[in-house]
Design a protein around this motif. Sequence first.
Motif, PDB file in Angstrom:
ATOM      1  N   LEU A   1       0.888  -1.043  -0.025  1.00 49.32           N
ATOM      2  CA  LEU A   1       0.020   0.060  -0.073  1.00 49.32           C
ATOM      3  C   LEU A   1       0.787   1.180   0.003  1.00 49.32           C
ATOM      4  O   LEU A   1       0.664   1.932  -0.809  1.00 49.32           O
ATOM      5  N   VAL A   2       1.935   1.280   0.839  1.00 48.86           N
ATOM      6  CA  VAL A   2       2.760   2.464   1.147  1.00 48.86           C
ATOM      7  C   VAL A   2       3.414   2.620  -0.536  1.00 48.86           C
ATOM      8  O   VAL A   2       3.523   3.727  -0.973  1.00 48.86           O
ATOM      9  N   LYS A   3       3.882   1.497  -0.968  1.00 46.61           N
ATOM     10  CA  LYS A   3       4.530   1.630  -2.464  1.00 46.61           C
ATOM     11  C   LYS A   3       3.416   2.252  -3.390  1.00 46.61           C
ATOM     12  O   LYS A   3       3.844   2.931  -4.295  1.00 46.61           O
ATOM     13  N   ALA A   4       2.294   1.677  -3.378  1.00 45.58           N
ATOM     14  CA  ALA A   4       1.286   2.175  -4.204  1.00 45.58           C
ATOM     15  C   ALA A   4       0.964   3.552  -3.924  1.00 45.58           C
ATOM     16  O   ALA A   4       0.829   4.328  -4.996  1.00 45.58           O
ATOM     17  N   LEU A   5       0.909   4.053  -2.989  1.00 45.19           N
ATOM     18  CA  LEU A   5       0.859   5.465  -2.449  1.00 45.19           C
ATOM     19  C   LEU A   5       2.027   6.421  -2.962  1.00 45.19           C
ATOM     20  O   LEU A   5       1.674   7.483  -3.389  1.00 45.19           O
ATOM     21  N   THR A   6       3.105   5.979  -2.813  1.00 44.17           N
ATOM     22  CA  THR A   6       4.333   6.747  -2.823  1.00 44.17           C
ATOM     23  C   THR A   6       5.316   6.359  -3.754  1.00 44.17           C
ATOM     24  O   THR A   6       6.095   7.241  -4.154  1.00 44.17           O
ATOM     25  N   GLY A   7       5.322   5.247  -4.216  1.00 44.85           N
ATOM     26  CA  GLY A   7       6.181   4.701  -5.220  1.00 44.85           C
ATOM     27  C   GLY A   7       7.438   4.128  -4.696  1.00 44.85           C
ATOM     28  O   GLY A   7       8.517   3.904  -5.320  1.00 44.85           O
ATOM     29  N   ILE A   8       7.505   4.297  -3.232  1.00 46.86           N
ATOM     30  CA  ILE A   8       8.736   3.879  -2.503  1.00 46.86           C
ATOM     31  C   ILE A   8       8.504   2.535  -1.934  1.00 46.86           C
ATOM     32  O   ILE A   8       7.668   2.222  -1.367  1.00 46.86           O
TER      33      ILE A   8
ATOM     34  N   SER B   1      -3.997  -2.226  -3.934  1.00 45.02           N
ATOM     35  CA  SER B   1      -2.723  -2.013  -4.387  1.00 45.02           C
ATOM     36  C   SER B   1      -2.172  -2.606  -5.786  1.00 45.02           C
ATOM     37  O   SER B   1      -1.117  -1.956  -6.531  1.00 45.02           O
ATOM     38  N   ARG B   2      -2.832  -3.775  -6.193  1.00 49.83           N
ATOM     39  CA  ARG B   2      -2.472  -4.483  -7.477  1.00 49.83           C
ATOM     40  C   ARG B   2      -3.173  -3.713  -8.442  1.00 49.83           C
ATOM     41  O   ARG B   2      -2.247  -3.430  -9.300  1.00 49.83           O
ATOM     42  N   THR B   3      -4.309  -3.315  -8.294  1.00 44.66           N
ATOM     43  CA  THR B   3      -4.904  -2.852  -9.578  1.00 44.66           C
ATOM     44  C   THR B   3      -4.859  -1.156  -9.426  1.00 44.66           C
ATOM     45  O   THR B   3      -5.380  -0.598 -10.281  1.00 44.66           O
ATOM     46  N   GLY B   4      -4.756  -0.640  -8.147  1.00 42.36           N
ATOM     47  CA  GLY B   4      -4.536   0.730  -8.214  1.00 42.36           C
ATOM     48  C   GLY B   4      -6.170   1.317  -8.113  1.00 42.36           C
ATOM     49  O   GLY B   4      -6.255   2.537  -7.597  1.00 42.36           O
ATOM     50  N   ALA B   5      -7.062   0.290  -7.825  1.00 40.48           N
ATOM     51  CA  ALA B   5      -8.374   0.878  -7.414  1.00 40.48           C
ATOM     52  C   ALA B   5      -8.427   1.330  -6.011  1.00 40.48           C
ATOM     53  O   ALA B   5      -7.899   0.985  -5.202  1.00 40.48           O
ATOM     54  N   GLY B   6      -8.822   2.534  -5.972  1.00 37.86           N
ATOM     55  CA  GLY B   6      -9.184   3.159  -4.523  1.00 37.86           C
ATOM     56  C   GLY B   6      -8.144   3.671  -3.918  1.00 37.86           C
ATOM     57  O   GLY B   6      -8.151   4.413  -2.932  1.00 37.86           O
ATOM     58  N   ILE B   7      -6.953   3.827  -4.779  1.00 38.75           N
ATOM     59  CA  ILE B   7      -5.723   4.611  -4.150  1.00 38.75           C
ATOM     60  C   ILE B   7      -5.905   6.084  -4.474  1.00 38.75           C
ATOM     61  O   ILE B   7      -5.565   6.742  -3.234  1.00 38.75           O
ATOM     62  N   ASP B   8      -6.529   6.717  -5.232  1.00 40.40           N
ATOM     63  CA  ASP B   8      -6.885   8.121  -5.296  1.00 40.40           C
ATOM     64  C   ASP B   8      -7.940   8.515  -4.238  1.00 40.40           C
ATOM     65  O   ASP B   8      -7.716   9.320  -3.646  1.00 40.40           O
ATOM     66  N   ALA B   9      -8.920   7.701  -3.971  1.00 41.91           N
ATOM     67  CA  ALA B   9      -9.895   7.910  -3.165  1.00 41.91           C
ATOM     68  C   ALA B   9      -9.090   8.105  -1.689  1.00 41.91           C
ATOM     69  O   ALA B   9      -9.405   8.942  -0.868  1.00 41.91           O
ATOM     70  N   LEU B  10      -8.208   7.029  -1.569  1.00 42.85           N
ATOM     71  CA  LEU B  10      -7.390   7.003  -0.116  1.00 42.85           C
ATOM     72  C   LEU B  10      -6.576   8.116  -0.139  1.00 42.85           C
ATOM     73  O   LEU B  10      -6.405   8.768   0.994  1.00 42.85           O
ATOM     74  N   ARG B  11      -5.797   8.723  -1.230  1.00 43.80           N
ATOM     75  CA  ARG B  11      -5.071   9.896  -0.971  1.00 43.80           C
ATOM     76  C   ARG B  11      -5.915  11.140  -0.728  1.00 43.80           C
ATOM     77  O   ARG B  11      -5.347  11.764   0.212  1.00 43.80           O
ATOM     78  N   GLU B  12      -7.328  11.034  -1.223  1.00 42.13           N
ATOM     79  CA  GLU B  12      -7.945  12.148  -0.844  1.00 42.13           C
ATOM     80  C   GLU B  12      -8.631  11.931   0.467  1.00 42.13           C
ATOM     81  O   GLU B  12      -8.577  13.059   1.176  1.00 42.13           O
ATOM     82  N   ALA B  13      -8.693  10.861   1.174  1.00 43.10           N
ATOM     83  CA  ALA B  13      -8.948  10.479   2.453  1.00 43.10           C
ATOM     84  C   ALA B  13      -8.035  10.928   3.300  1.00 43.10           C
ATOM     85  O   ALA B  13      -8.172  11.646   4.615  1.00 43.10           O
ATOM     86  N   LEU B  14      -6.793  10.723   2.915  1.00 42.29           N
ATOM     87  CA  LEU B  14      -5.460  11.189   3.943  1.00 42.29           C
ATOM     88  C   LEU B  14      -5.309  12.749   3.683  1.00 42.29           C
ATOM     89  O   LEU B  14      -5.056  13.358   4.877  1.00 42.29           O
ATOM     90  N   ALA B  15      -5.718  13.279   2.612  1.00 42.78           N
ATOM     91  CA  ALA B  15      -5.645  14.775   2.781  1.00 42.78           C
ATOM     92  C   ALA B  15      -6.706  15.516   3.452  1.00 42.78           C
ATOM     93  O   ALA B  15      -6.501  16.311   4.312  1.00 42.78           O
TER      94      ALA B  15
END
Length: 635
Positions: free
Chosen positions: A19-26, A151-165
Amino acid sequence: MKHLVAGTAGHIDHGKTSLVKALTGIDTDRLKEEKARGITIELGFAHLELPGGVRLGIVDVPGHERFVRTMVAGAGGIDFVMLVIAADEGVMPQTREHLDICRLLGVPRGLVVLTKVDLVEEEWLGLVTEEVREYLAGSFLESAAIVPVSSRTGAGIDALREALAQMSRGLAEREPAGPFRLPVDRVFTMPGFGTVVTGTLWSGIIRTGDAVEVLPSGRTARVRGIQVYGRKEAQGVAGQRVAVNLQGLDHDEVTRGETLVPPGLFRATRTVDVHLDSLPSSRDLKHRSTVRMHSGTAESPAQVILPDRELLRPGEAAPAQLRLRNPLLLFPGDPFVLRCYSPATTVGGGRVLDPAPPRRRRRSEDAVELITALDGDDPQEKVRLLVRESRLSGIAASEAGFRSGVGATPLEQALHQLLSRGELVQVLKEPRMLLTREAFSELEEQLLVALNSYLVANPLREGVGKEELKGCLPKRSDPRFFGAILADLAREGKVLVERDLVKPVTEISAPVLACEGVRDAVAAALRQGGIEPPTVRELAEKLAATEKSLLEHLAVLVREGRAVRVSSGLYYAPEPLNALRDRLTEFLKEQGEITPSGFRDLSGLSRKFMIPVLEHFDSTKVTIRVGDVRRLRRG
Ligand SMILES: Nc1nc2c(ncn2[C@@H]2O[C@H](COP(=O)(O)OP(=O)(O)O)[C@@H](O)[C@H]2O)c(=O)[nH]1
Ligand SMILES: [Mg+2]
């Protein structure tokens, strides 16, 4: 730019690192062993920028139950948690344990990420979401967002980023108040730079060029450079993840669990008073049981002392003292977690209340009262009870601040109140030492007793030298308190201070009068002197006493009929004086009158004694003076 730090939490293999990698690329699993085994062993660090000007640091923790201690180290200092739960597995043991730990560490907020949604059906996802919601009921994540992602398909990652913001918008950055404090979570060497330590800065600001002390080791070093999220900066500010390049320290001279602080301000401790919460899911925690304490990135075996009970049951809270095998740097308010050895489970945790308490008797009501006050939010009461506990030793204002966690301004206010009400007394300026009024009075009392006892033992002295009296303060008290105590005694008119001598004021001779031995010595000296006894001045010299105190003794001897006052400086034992009187009256009966020189021949007295004795016989109406001669006075 607002800086916040989030931490992951959750059961192993639930997809935290992915998940961290999907969010940050790290990819935070850097170790060879981590790559090979596909599990996180060490803490991982990543960061991302969120809309709204937030730089979010992420601490990725291991989920394996063997590495819970590492998880605790990573969870210290985070602003919020991302609880990761795999949609295909749901809530698992380390989901629970990590959530417990976050609660015990006082992590204020968080959100839940349901991962691996690509692996489950829509319907199943609904069921799991419900299960998770139920599980969170009553916890600090009760109304947290639950974000489904893959994290595999990337589904929901943008929504998560929005939730984090959104979460970040609602959170305030840490106040960088106070001295800097950096619990070290990683140490490594950078070729060409030397030792680098990383951590989440808990408080203050650390700058390039700063001197640092590493506690508990006490080693010192200098900050050669600072990086914040991989960028060179002049300073790191509380709430940021920082990497500090240290000059003057090898990488094996500092380890995770140690803390960087400014030199000379703090000390590590082996005993702490705490507020202890036991987890409802744990078991009985007995008085004296041994556990492992984790706080920040540090840990130590600890013995649990329960001052007011034998047993802490699951779900109960109580004051406790932890005795640590290894010294740790701890501050009031620091959260901690306690884990058992076998099975290795989290049993409770809480907050440090007093990082430097004395060891005390159990069942001490005063101690429990103090710990309870430290758990509350009345600075005056905290300070008052800390000073009370210090009894005759007193406590420095700065130490009261350090132990209670009361900040500089409220501390000043509390002291001002307590001092002006007379509940506390300041006995020393530098350091600023405080005693309760009772302790201060007790020391005054002890000095008065010491003064009196001294005068009983040395009856011919009229006072005690200051240095000597100072030595009579109890060992626990600082001799430097003497000045304030003596000044107060003098102000209250309880002693007289004459240059270097301290004298009693009222009933000056009470102890002296009580001393039979001295008077016996005086009476004996007079008797031995016969018709030419030592004068008061000579007696004073002989007995190493002042004339004043001797006159007191002589006054008593006169009252007792053991001495006769002949003149202001001359006293006789009654027998030789009576013998002289008898010889004189006999002579006068026969001869009628006598001249001074006649009396000198008759008595054998030198002139020094003869005149006062003749005058004494006049005044006691044995004789009457007529011109130059004496005659018997007829009554
Ligand atoms: N299908 C699927 N697999 C995932 C997902 N996230 C993680 N995984 C896999 O789950 C395993 C454990 O993931 P990892 O991130 O190491 O879990 P961690 O132990 O919680 O850090 C790895 O094999 C990942 O590839 C996901 O969203 N979908
Ligand atoms: Mg992992």
